[in-house]
Design an enzyme around this catalytic site. Sequence first.
Site, PDB file in Angstrom:
ATOM      1  N   HIS A 116     -34.481  16.482 -18.090  1.00 44.56           N
ATOM      2  CA  HIS A 116     -34.407  15.735 -16.832  1.00 44.56           C
ATOM      3  C   HIS A 116     -33.592  16.511 -15.795  1.00 44.56           C
ATOM      4  O   HIS A 116     -32.792  15.943 -15.057  1.00 44.56           O
ATOM      5  CB  HIS A 116     -33.820  14.339 -17.086  1.00 44.56           C
ATOM      6  N   HIS A 152     -37.848  16.138 -11.596  1.00 42.25           N
ATOM      7  CA  HIS A 152     -38.459  15.941 -12.920  1.00 42.25           C
ATOM      8  C   HIS A 152     -39.195  14.603 -12.981  1.00 42.25           C
ATOM      9  O   HIS A 152     -39.013  13.739 -12.136  1.00 42.25           O
ATOM     10  CB  HIS A 152     -37.397  15.999 -14.023  1.00 42.25           C
ATOM     11  N   ASP A 203     -39.975  11.290 -15.444  1.00 40.30           N
ATOM     12  CA  ASP A 203     -39.601  10.521 -16.634  1.00 40.30           C
ATOM     13  C   ASP A 203     -40.873   9.980 -17.283  1.00 40.30           C
ATOM     14  O   ASP A 203     -41.675   9.329 -16.613  1.00 40.30           O
ATOM     15  CB  ASP A 203     -38.730   9.319 -16.255  1.00 40.30           C
ATOM     16  N   HIS A 215     -38.842   8.168 -22.460  1.00 39.21           N
ATOM     17  CA  HIS A 215     -37.455   8.282 -22.023  1.00 39.21           C
ATOM     18  C   HIS A 215     -36.696   6.977 -22.290  1.00 39.21           C
ATOM     19  O   HIS A 215     -35.489   6.983 -22.533  1.00 39.21           O
ATOM     20  CB  HIS A 215     -37.444   8.614 -20.529  1.00 39.21           C
ATOM     21  N   HIS A 217     -35.946   1.426 -14.701  1.00 37.68           N
ATOM     22  CA  HIS A 217     -36.766   2.262 -15.595  1.00 37.68           C
ATOM     23  C   HIS A 217     -37.642   1.379 -16.494  1.00 37.68           C
ATOM     24  O   HIS A 217     -38.824   1.659 -16.675  1.00 37.68           O
ATOM     25  CB  HIS A 217     -35.874   3.158 -16.467  1.00 37.68           C
ATOM     26  N   GLU A 268     -37.762  11.852 -10.172  1.00 35.70           N
ATOM     27  CA  GLU A 268     -36.395  11.812  -9.659  1.00 35.70           C
ATOM     28  C   GLU A 268     -35.986  13.181  -9.134  1.00 35.70           C
ATOM     29  O   GLU A 268     -36.560  14.201  -9.481  1.00 35.70           O
ATOM     30  CB  GLU A 268     -35.435  11.346 -10.761  1.00 35.70           C
TER      31      GLU A 268
END
Length: 195
Positions: free
Chosen positions: A41, A45, A47, A51, A147, A159
């Site tokens: 991360h 990147h 997710d 994750h 998330h 992100e």
Amino acid sequence: MTQSIGPETRVYPGDPKVTVERVASIESCGYSVSKLEMGSHTATHIDAPAHIFESGRTVDELELASLVGRAYLIDHSGKTEIGNDEMEKTFSFKDKSSEIILLKTESSDQKFAKILPDAAEWIVKKGFLTVGIDSESMDSGEGLDNHRILLGKGINIIENLDLKKVEPGYYGFVCLPLKIKGCDGAPARAILLQS
């Protein structure tokens, strides 16, 4: 749009720092090769559901078509909290469709915009496939509610975008992660195209 990766790259507290080590040089071998070490991360990147969820899809299993398309950038610079009301107020061009929403918050070490769970629910309700943000996390460190909401509904999270010089509005957008088998996330290259 994409943050550079190098030893000076800021990482989320507790994540591995970036190292780049030259293991072969043109002078000694006739070619150059470097060894890279970093967390999954790091910098800009994506997710993957893995994750957060034990049996979630890994980054190599993501549907790439959901990471390419028409994006709308909302500018929330200067806000300390972003919720449903702020999302609704700043999403002004409702006549055009987009699959991707980008959130400009100008977050930094000193200033971190808190994304409230009702903002994540707003993103789900509007039917976006992907959300991107310029901060280190869609959550403020007090839990992973956003998330869970987003990845639980199959919405991609990108992100650490670099949105400093990007104005609000519609763009073409491409963000593709490294295809790392079985991994929970991966660095990615993101680009904006004039729409």
